[in-house]
Design a protein around this motif. Sequence first.
Motif, PDB file in Angstrom:
ATOM      1  N   GLN A 146      45.377  36.554  30.985  1.00  0.00           N
ATOM      2  CA  GLN A 146      45.260  36.710  29.542  1.00  0.00           C
ATOM      3  C   GLN A 146      44.235  35.685  29.054  1.00  0.00           C
ATOM      4  N   LYS A 147      43.306  36.133  28.217  1.00  0.00           N
ATOM      5  CA  LYS A 147      42.288  35.231  27.712  1.00  0.00           C
ATOM      6  C   LYS A 147      42.829  34.492  26.498  1.00  0.00           C
ATOM      7  N   ASP A 196      44.849  41.102  29.786  1.00  0.00           N
ATOM      8  CA  ASP A 196      43.661  41.861  29.415  1.00  0.00           C
ATOM      9  C   ASP A 196      42.587  41.856  30.503  1.00  0.00           C
ATOM     10  N   GLN A 197      42.839  41.110  31.589  1.00  0.00           N
ATOM     11  CA  GLN A 197      41.912  41.068  32.712  1.00  0.00           C
ATOM     12  C   GLN A 197      42.700  41.122  34.025  1.00  0.00           C
ATOM     13  N   SER A 233      42.213  50.730  33.667  1.00  0.00           N
ATOM     14  CA  SER A 233      43.133  51.018  32.560  1.00  0.00           C
ATOM     15  C   SER A 233      44.432  51.663  33.017  1.00  0.00           C
ATOM     16  N   ASN A 261      37.951  44.015  33.192  1.00  0.00           N
ATOM     17  CA  ASN A 261      38.651  44.216  31.931  1.00  0.00           C
ATOM     18  C   ASN A 261      39.621  45.387  32.061  1.00  0.00           C
ATOM     19  N   LEU A 262      40.869  45.175  31.660  1.00  0.00           N
ATOM     20  CA  LEU A 262      41.891  46.213  31.803  1.00  0.00           C
ATOM     21  C   LEU A 262      41.700  47.379  30.843  1.00  0.00           C
ATOM     22  N   ASN A 263      40.816  47.240  29.879  1.00  0.00           N
ATOM     23  CA  ASN A 263      40.538  48.338  28.951  1.00  0.00           C
ATOM     24  C   ASN A 263      39.486  49.299  29.490  1.00  0.00           C
TER      25      ASN A 263
END
Length: 248
Positions: free
Chosen positions: A227-228, A164-165, A155, A194-196
């Motif tokens: 990006q998904k 997001d990845q 993150s 996952n970047l979150n």
Amino acid sequence: MGKLKGIIQLTGKFDGLSFYEMNGKIVVRKTGGFDGEKIKNNANYTRVRENSSEFAHCAKVGKYFRSAFSSCLMPLRIPYVHNHIVSLFQGILKLDRIQKRGNRTVKNGLLTSEGKKALLAFEFDKTQKFSRYFPFKMEVDFTAGSLKVLDFCASTLIAPKGADQVQLQLHVAKLDFEQFTTPITQTSSMTLINLNDATTYDLVLSYTPTLQDSNIPIAVLEVVFFQKVNGSFVPLKGGGMKIVGIDS
């Protein structure tokens, strides 16, 4: 430099003068430049021969190096990256304390602590530092075949808008800077994160090392942001690669 006026329009060389067209006008100047025979044999051109030999060596090393990591370098489409890499190896070659000028080599330059430091400090893309978006300390163990990213936290990465990845992969190439044999390359598996994820931990990327020999192993970390979209991962501009280790 003289300019020809009048109706005479000619190009080429004549009686020690060279005629050529520039901006729609015929320009004349004395024939000059380097003489091939003198460059090869005249003592006055010793420095020219030395510089030419060493530049040719660095250009060959640069091409060899780029080919070893082409799978992750080419997609980045970094402007003038060939020139940047050749300049890197020219600087490293000058650190050779074994051979005399004209015969210095990149391999000997990499034997020095300054040479290794220059290689590890190199930025493929001069417009952005790798540490700007990947601010972690890393340790490479060539014997065990691993890269440890200390206190990794996804993150905290500076990712491009919409990402997001993040995908990480280690590439290791064993290079022969003398005979330029086909590089022996090894890679870790692709790690998608996952970047979150705000978890902090030591991330380890592993590969299967080969037996030690006279070739020089160099490790490069590739970072790709995704990006998904509709169930598929689309790569985004903003990732990069960094030399993270050398064993010589």
